[in-house]
Scaffold this motif. Structure first.
Motif, PDB file in Angstrom:
ATOM      1  N   UNK A 103     -29.853  56.516  96.860  1.00  0.00           N
ATOM      2  CA  UNK A 103     -30.588  57.713  96.454  1.00  0.00           C
ATOM      3  C   UNK A 103     -31.433  57.471  95.216  1.00  0.00           C
ATOM      4  N   UNK A 104     -30.871  56.814  94.207  1.00  0.00           N
ATOM      5  CA  UNK A 104     -31.598  56.640  92.952  1.00  0.00           C
ATOM      6  C   UNK A 104     -32.820  55.746  93.134  1.00  0.00           C
ATOM      7  N   UNK A 105     -32.663  54.643  93.864  1.00  0.00           N
ATOM      8  CA  UNK A 105     -33.830  53.769  94.083  1.00  0.00           C
ATOM      9  C   UNK A 105     -34.865  54.482  94.948  1.00  0.00           C
ATOM     10  N   UNK A 106     -34.421  55.261  95.913  1.00  0.00           N
ATOM     11  CA  UNK A 106     -35.333  56.031  96.753  1.00  0.00           C
ATOM     12  C   UNK A 106     -36.174  56.973  95.882  1.00  0.00           C
ATOM     13  N   UNK A 109     -38.699  55.047  93.886  1.00  0.00           N
ATOM     14  CA  UNK A 109     -39.814  54.645  94.737  1.00  0.00           C
ATOM     15  C   UNK A 109     -40.779  55.787  94.997  1.00  0.00           C
ATOM     16  N   UNK A 110     -40.240  56.985  95.207  1.00  0.00           N
ATOM     17  CA  UNK A 110     -41.074  58.153  95.478  1.00  0.00           C
ATOM     18  C   UNK A 110     -41.906  58.553  94.264  1.00  0.00           C
ATOM     19  N   UNK A 157     -45.576  58.523  97.833  1.00  0.00           N
ATOM     20  CA  UNK A 157     -45.900  57.406  98.732  1.00  0.00           C
ATOM     21  C   UNK A 157     -45.492  57.723 100.169  1.00  0.00           C
ATOM     22  N   UNK A 158     -46.284  57.249 101.102  1.00  0.00           N
ATOM     23  CA  UNK A 158     -46.007  57.502 102.514  1.00  0.00           C
ATOM     24  C   UNK A 158     -44.661  56.912 102.923  1.00  0.00           C
ATOM     25  N   UNK A 367     -39.719  44.542  93.875  1.00  0.00           N
ATOM     26  CA  UNK A 367     -39.595  44.963  92.482  1.00  0.00           C
ATOM     27  C   UNK A 367     -40.676  46.002  92.169  1.00  0.00           C
ATOM     28  N   UNK A 368     -40.263  47.187  91.726  1.00  0.00           N
ATOM     29  CA  UNK A 368     -41.216  48.251  91.439  1.00  0.00           C
ATOM     30  C   UNK A 368     -42.191  47.859  90.337  1.00  0.00           C
TER      31      UNK A 368
END
Length: 552
Positions: A103-106, A109-110, A157-158, A367-368
């Motif tokens: 959840x946190x990485x998602x 990313x968003x 982001x899509x 890597x973001x």
């Protein structure tokens, strides 16, 4: 109600009650049951056709080539894939391998400047029941703007939704007395709950399709898309899908794959490690296809991989489709002014610049912190939203270009690295994780596939180490695995449960690389292995002591 009576669904851990009840209602289950009942026989045909094709190649010694049976498709210069929506036309940098159960990485990313996210239920995800339900529910929440401090779906982001591949099975649901195909389970729930909302927000529904081996498999996906659009009262062609070309057989049918999906195509994608592993899968027993050490001799500059990328870009752009490069797995070290940071960034920049110069319209990073440097790289070396006008008329790829293995041998470092990645990936799966970090990179099922494939092949062909002329035997591999276990156990100290899991993973890895016959997919082996299944049963039993079987 007949459809519901044919469904058996396992109850998840109690901690997922809200997620489960939200995802699985009478309407979604009826949709899933009908989807599976409609297409499961064709899925079985695909898997059987793969077996038959491999047996034929083994018996005849033939090699794949461009098909004469589809010459009418190849010679017709007029057809194009249907145009993609505006938001798909500019995706220079996506985030890859993002397992949505994290959840946190998602959420990170968003909120990132990436143009898309590969929402990965496949390579970067371990398909435990918990992970699938949590990931599906997180997508459900994102689409409904239910995460605080995250941009709305129309501006985030899509979401490029990646269901599992054909080889994967969902053990926790049965329809008509059979476990359901994993990709149908994932696709069905994603489409039922999110398809219409994504469309209304000009944000989908968009998919990645992995491990396709021939155009007939693309044809089946197209039929599934048409069926879903009709059932959900969605416009024809609104679903768009990018096909990952990660199998050598599919490379000879890229144009046909685009043709089959032309109303639904978002283009094709390169995947270097699954693609390289497919050579061992299909031809690994042949000495001519001995793949040298990937850590030293296998990269996108080699003839067989450069030809593959050039042909993919040419094929896509000739037909108006987008071409996506691979994923940068490197992790940037801390400290932007440090030498290690500059070295890693320079490596990623050099490799991604090669892809941009080949004509790709975008690629992925893990890597973001690589997103913005890579977006700047695209802006420096291209103009416009994509490179569709780069037609690559200079490219003329032959079957020999695609099938010629690079020169090189085996190093002790490469052998150790492959053993480590194989063991640590299996350990990750046994603990419910689809990827892990090792020596500054993210490793997932793709790198695990090439790692175990190479070790199996080097044992089979008794390859010699460049370092000291030792032959790669199962005895040497076992010895090196023991050395690795000793190092890892010392590092982990008193974590006895972790050490036991690690030992189990090592045993499983050694079993795979010593088998007489090559297991086609490591993930299939793991997904069907009793150790993985029993570990999931144990997890559920800790949460619920009542009957796990929920019959509808």
């Amino acid at each position: 109600m007949a459809a519901l009576r044919s469904v058996e669904l396992e109850r998840p851990p109690q901690a997922l009650k809200e997620e489960f009840d939200t995802l699985f209602n009478d309407q979604s289950l009826r949709f899933l049951a009908e989807l599976v009942s409609t297409f499961e026989e064709e899925v079985e045909q695909i898997l059987n056709r793969r077996i038959a094709r491999k047996v034929h190649l083994n018996l005849t010694g033939e090699l794949p080539n461009f098909s004469e049976d589809t010459a009418h498709i190849l010679s017709d210069k007029s057809w194009r894939v249907h145009p993609v929506p505006k938001r798909l036309q500019r995706r220079h940098v996506d985030i890859g391998d993002l397992s949505p159960c994290n959840t946190e990485r998602f959420k990170l990313g968003l909120s990132s400047p990436a143009q898309g996210i590969q929402v990965d239920f496949d390579d970067g995800n371990c398909p435990t029941y918990y992970n699938q339900i949590k990931g599906l529910y997180n997508v459900y929440k994102v689409v409904r703007n239910q995460f605080p401090d995250v941009p709305p779906i129309s501006r985030a982001p899509l979401l490029m939704l990646r269901p599992r591949a054909w080889n994967m099975v969902e053990h926790n649901m049965m329809v008509n007395g059979k476990e359901v195909p994993g990709p149908l389970f994932d696709f069905g729930l994603l489409m039922f709950h999110n398809g219409k909302l994504l469309l209304q927000n000009n944000s989908g529904p968009f998919f990645y399709l992995s491990k396709i081996e021939c155009y007939k498999e693309a044809r089946l996906w197209n039929k599934i898309f048409l069926w879903a659009e009709e059932k959900l009262d969605l416009p024809f062609g609104c679903i768009k899908a990018t096909v990952l070309i990660e199998n050598i057989l599919a490379t000879f049918e890229m144009e046909e794959i685009l043709y089959e999906l032309r109303q639904h195509s978002a283009g094709l994608n390169c995947g270097i490690w699954d693609y390289s592993a497919s050579f061992v899968n299909k031809f690994g027993h042949r000495p001519a296809f001995l793949l040298p050490d990937r850590s030293k001799y296998v990269n996108m500059e080699k003839r067989f991989l450069k030809s593959y990328m050039d042909l993919l870009v040419q094929t896509c752009h000739r037909r108006g489709a987008l071409a996506t490069g691979g994923m940068a797995a490197q992790l940037l070290p801390q400290g932007k002014d440090s030498a290690p940071y500059r070295r890693v960034l320079a490596t990623v920049t050099r490799l991604k610049l090669l892809e941009i110069q080949a004509g790709v319209d975008g690629f992925m990073v893990y890597d973001l912190d690589l997103i913005e440097p890579m977006q700047r790289l695209f802006q420096m070396h291209t103009s416009g939203e994509n490179q569709l006008l780069v037609l690559r008329d200079d490219v003329s790829v032959t079957s020999a270009d695609l099938l010629t293995m690079p020169a090189g041998g085996v190093t002790l470092y490469g052998l150790k690295y492959n053993i480590a990645v194989g063991i640590l990936f299996i350990e990750a799966w046994l603990t419910g994780r689809g990827h892990f970090f090792y020596q500054g990179q993210v490793e997932d099922s793709a790198t695990a596939e090439i790692s175990r494939s190479q070790v199996w092949q080097w044992i089979r062909h008794r390859a010699r180490l460049e370092d000291d002329e030792r032959v790669v035997t199962r005895g040497l591999v076992r010895s090196l695995a023991q050395e690795l276990l000793g190092e890892l156990k010392a590092h982990r100290g008193r974590d006895f449960r972790g050490r036991e899991t690690l030992l189990t993973a090592a045993h499983m890895f050694l079993e795979v690389v010593q088998r007489r016959d090559f297991p086609e997919f490591l993930t299939t082996y793991l997904n069907l292995d009793h150790m993985f299944l029993s570990s999931q049963d144990a997890h559920r039993q800790l949460e619920a002591k009542d009957s796990l079987n929920h019959k509808l």
